[in-house]
Write a protein that holds these residues in place. Sequence first.
Motif, PDB file in Angstrom:
ATOM      1  N   ASP A 174       0.821  -1.196   0.000  1.00 21.68           N
ATOM      2  CA  ASP A 174       0.000   0.000   0.000  1.00 21.68           C
ATOM      3  C   ASP A 174       0.869   1.265   0.000  1.00 21.68           C
ATOM      4  O   ASP A 174       1.679   1.465   0.914  1.00 21.68           O
ATOM      5  CB  ASP A 174      -0.898  -0.020   1.250  1.00 21.68           C
ATOM      6  CG  ASP A 174      -1.980   1.045   1.228  1.00 21.68           C
ATOM      7  OD1 ASP A 174      -2.201   1.646   0.170  1.00 21.68           O
ATOM      8  OD2 ASP A 174      -2.616   1.255   2.283  1.00 21.68           O
ATOM      9  N   LEU A 175       0.729   2.080  -1.039  1.00 27.82           N
ATOM     10  CA  LEU A 175       1.346   3.406  -1.113  1.00 27.82           C
ATOM     11  C   LEU A 175       2.839   3.359  -0.818  1.00 27.82           C
ATOM     12  O   LEU A 175       3.354   4.078   0.044  1.00 27.82           O
ATOM     13  CB  LEU A 175       0.657   4.367  -0.140  1.00 27.82           C
ATOM     14  CG  LEU A 175      -0.851   4.558  -0.329  1.00 27.82           C
ATOM     15  CD1 LEU A 175      -1.383   5.559   0.677  1.00 27.82           C
ATOM     16  CD2 LEU A 175      -1.186   4.996  -1.747  1.00 27.82           C
ATOM     17  N   MET A 176       3.572   2.497  -1.521  1.00 30.59           N
ATOM     18  CA  MET A 176       4.999   2.350  -1.258  1.00 30.59           C
ATOM     19  C   MET A 176       5.717   1.850  -2.507  1.00 30.59           C
ATOM     20  O   MET A 176       5.095   1.595  -3.543  1.00 30.59           O
ATOM     21  CB  MET A 176       5.231   1.411  -0.078  1.00 30.59           C
ATOM     22  CG  MET A 176       4.716  -0.006  -0.286  1.00 30.59           C
ATOM     23  SD  MET A 176       5.000  -1.079   1.135  1.00 30.59           S
ATOM     24  CE  MET A 176       6.784  -1.092   1.239  1.00 30.59           C
ATOM     25  N   ASN A 177       7.029   1.670  -2.391  1.00 35.90           N
ATOM     26  CA  ASN A 177       7.850   1.141  -3.475  1.00 35.90           C
ATOM     27  C   ASN A 177       8.601  -0.075  -2.937  1.00 35.90           C
ATOM     28  O   ASN A 177       9.218  -0.008  -1.876  1.00 35.90           O
ATOM     29  CB  ASN A 177       8.849   2.188  -3.958  1.00 35.90           C
ATOM     30  CG  ASN A 177       8.194   3.526  -4.235  1.00 35.90           C
ATOM     31  OD1 ASN A 177       7.161   3.583  -4.886  1.00 35.90           O
ATOM     32  ND2 ASN A 177       8.778   4.597  -3.722  1.00 35.90           N
ATOM     33  N   LEU A 178       8.549  -1.188  -3.683  1.00 42.65           N
ATOM     34  CA  LEU A 178       9.231  -2.412  -3.276  1.00 42.65           C
ATOM     35  C   LEU A 178      10.230  -2.821  -4.339  1.00 42.65           C
ATOM     36  O   LEU A 178       9.928  -2.768  -5.539  1.00 42.65           O
ATOM     37  CB  LEU A 178       8.240  -3.558  -3.055  1.00 42.65           C
ATOM     38  CG  LEU A 178       7.510  -3.611  -1.713  1.00 42.65           C
ATOM     39  CD1 LEU A 178       6.316  -2.686  -1.730  1.00 42.65           C
ATOM     40  CD2 LEU A 178       7.066  -5.035  -1.404  1.00 42.65           C
ATOM     41  N   HIS A 179      11.401  -3.270  -3.888  1.00 39.85           N
ATOM     42  CA  HIS A 179      12.455  -3.713  -4.791  1.00 39.85           C
ATOM     43  C   HIS A 179      12.964  -5.071  -4.301  1.00 39.85           C
ATOM     44  O   HIS A 179      13.481  -5.187  -3.183  1.00 39.85           O
ATOM     45  CB  HIS A 179      13.615  -2.710  -4.808  1.00 39.85           C
ATOM     46  CG  HIS A 179      13.186  -1.296  -5.056  1.00 39.85           C
ATOM     47  ND1 HIS A 179      13.086  -0.748  -6.314  1.00 39.85           N
ATOM     48  CD2 HIS A 179      12.808  -0.322  -4.193  1.00 39.85           C
ATOM     49  CE1 HIS A 179      12.685   0.503  -6.218  1.00 39.85           C
ATOM     50  NE2 HIS A 179      12.512   0.789  -4.944  1.00 39.85           N
ATOM     51  N   SER A 180      12.798  -6.106  -5.124  1.00 38.85           N
ATOM     52  CA  SER A 180      13.325  -7.450  -4.822  1.00 38.85           C
ATOM     53  C   SER A 180      12.886  -7.915  -3.432  1.00 38.85           C
ATOM     54  O   SER A 180      13.702  -8.234  -2.574  1.00 38.85           O
ATOM     55  CB  SER A 180      14.851  -7.458  -4.934  1.00 38.85           C
ATOM     56  OG  SER A 180      15.255  -7.067  -6.230  1.00 38.85           O
ATOM     57  N   CYS A 181      11.582  -7.952  -3.222  1.00 42.95           N
ATOM     58  CA  CYS A 181      11.014  -8.349  -1.924  1.00 42.95           C
ATOM     59  C   CYS A 181      10.046  -9.514  -2.090  1.00 42.95           C
ATOM     60  O   CYS A 181       9.450  -9.700  -3.157  1.00 42.95           O
ATOM     61  CB  CYS A 181      10.276  -7.177  -1.283  1.00 42.95           C
ATOM     62  SG  CYS A 181      11.334  -5.801  -0.773  1.00 42.95           S
ATOM     63  N   ILE A 182       9.888 -10.270  -1.011  1.00 47.70           N
ATOM     64  CA  ILE A 182       8.863 -11.303  -0.917  1.00 47.70           C
ATOM     65  C   ILE A 182       7.912 -10.891   0.202  1.00 47.70           C
ATOM     66  O   ILE A 182       8.346 -10.641   1.328  1.00 47.70           O
ATOM     67  CB  ILE A 182       9.472 -12.686  -0.606  1.00 47.70           C
ATOM     68  CG1 ILE A 182      10.405 -13.126  -1.733  1.00 47.70           C
ATOM     69  CG2 ILE A 182       8.371 -13.717  -0.393  1.00 47.70           C
ATOM     70  CD1 ILE A 182      11.193 -14.387  -1.401  1.00 47.70           C
ATOM     71  N   VAL A 183       6.629 -10.795  -0.122  1.00 47.08           N
ATOM     72  CA  VAL A 183       5.616 -10.450   0.877  1.00 47.08           C
ATOM     73  C   VAL A 183       4.754 -11.679   1.110  1.00 47.08           C
ATOM     74  O   VAL A 183       4.078 -12.154   0.197  1.00 47.08           O
ATOM     75  CB  VAL A 183       4.761  -9.255   0.408  1.00 47.08           C
ATOM     76  CG1 VAL A 183       3.740  -8.884   1.483  1.00 47.08           C
ATOM     77  CG2 VAL A 183       5.649  -8.050   0.090  1.00 47.08           C
ATOM     78  N   GLY A 184       4.797 -12.211   2.329  1.00 47.04           N
ATOM     79  CA  GLY A 184       4.099 -13.450   2.639  1.00 47.04           C
ATOM     80  C   GLY A 184       2.593 -13.320   2.564  1.00 47.04           C
ATOM     81  O   GLY A 184       2.037 -12.210   2.580  1.00 47.04           O
ATOM     82  N   GLU A 185       1.925 -14.456   2.501  1.00 48.60           N
ATOM     83  CA  GLU A 185       0.479 -14.480   2.386  1.00 48.60           C
ATOM     84  C   GLU A 185      -0.192 -13.716   3.539  1.00 48.60           C
ATOM     85  O   GLU A 185       0.264 -13.727   4.673  1.00 48.60           O
ATOM     86  CB  GLU A 185      -0.054 -15.917   2.330  1.00 48.60           C
ATOM     87  CG  GLU A 185       0.211 -16.777   3.548  1.00 48.60           C
ATOM     88  CD  GLU A 185       1.534 -17.520   3.482  1.00 48.60           C
ATOM     89  OE1 GLU A 185       1.700 -18.462   4.294  1.00 48.60           O
ATOM     90  OE2 GLU A 185       2.382 -17.170   2.634  1.00 48.60           O
TER      91      GLU A 185
END
Length: 470
Positions: free
Chosen positions: A165-176
């Motif tokens: 939400d309202l952000m920037n992600l680089h090379s990340c894994i976000v769990g279920e």
Amino acid sequence: MNQLQRLSDRIISRVKINLEEFEFDTEPFVNHALDHEKMLEFYAFYGITSRHPLYFNFKNSNIAGSYFLGKCYVERSAIYKSDVRGDELKRKGDSIRSAKNLPLVEDEMISILDSLLYKTLVHSNSHNPESPELFSIRNTISAHYANIHGSTLEGCFLGPFATVDLMNLHSCIVGEFSYVQLGELFHRKIDPGTIWIKSPHFEFKYRFKNTILENFVGVNDAHQPRGMIYDFVKARDQEFERLFEVMHLEPFEVPGTSAVNRYAVIKGKTRIGENVLVAQRAFLQNATMGDGSNAQENSYIIDSVLQGNCITAHGGKIIHADVGQECFVGFNSFLNGRSDERIKIGEGCIIMPHTIINPSMPIEIPNEHLVWGYIQSPEDLATHTISLDALAEVRESLTVGTMTFSGKGAVFIGSFKDRLKKILKDNGALYKDGENRGHAQDDQNISYNIIQPYRTGEPKGLYPSIRIKP
């Protein structure tokens, strides 16, 4: 079909490179999620209105079952039954506060490259000052019913029912079933069931116990979902497929200031008030929507009453509940009451994203409370709720149950309420006498257009390269 398989392989290899440090292989997920023959059964759709910027470019992609609204550039991607919503794209001349109010030199565009979005919602409200003209998703795989809300991503994997939400992600894994709003995140792995909001002024953090989470959103070895929430959604999938099988439906009658999307399911004795927005892929059954309320994408409101100006965020589920005036039910929340064990939520409450209320008896939450985590009985309210007034008094830190908060509580509440006011305004809840138009008014007259894939030959399953513009 060979070209479609090569497209899938390309996406797998691109994402694998970005996540190599985690030794994380997305191939099992892709191979178990995508049935190339089944993808031929679905067409793609795009919407046109006089109030949304028109430009669509699809190239070397499969976009089966997807819905597009607003400017979008898709190349070498498989966007399967996803919802790409560009109705809050910024226009030439608009500015972003975080970019020192520099005006955009051209209209903002959604760009999706070498990515697989599996039944994913993409909402375009980007806050990335580094690329104000481009809302980018690149080298990313998103699992079932995840939400990409105003977040640019590069080289990421989102687990089922995850929200960024309202952000920037680089090379990340976000769990279920995790919800993250952190501004920017690099090379991180977020554990399943993590609710984490962080700004320079405050930090909120909670994590579900594994034993609880497994019952509601678990995954197998191939990262395919299971659990009560997944079963709830899957049991109603066929209702949506029926909508896509026919060209014309009798419109559901609503007041002239409200909009019910043609791809929303409306069943039973459902009543819609003034200035109400019911988005595509929302599901309403025996629901009462008070004036100014909204049901956003992938939300479910069943046997429930929402008073005025209530917000049901993307993926929120409200069953057998009575929701008071100006309440917010966050992303992917699961309020699972029963006919004789209803959930009652007082006025002005904030139900945090990814909250689960699954009571074994009636539950009542007082007015003006913040609610999070897992609630099964009235005893759980002591460790999973706090009054907004009490939270506003916090200056340094607070622990309630396993939730930790640090920073200024008043700023946290103020920021949240400011965002809710903006959502209500953007959705047209405040429309009156021709002023404060929003999505409920602007989305009343959408033309829907179908795009079909190749049915035979080497490019079978791919969609022809096509550009649609004014």
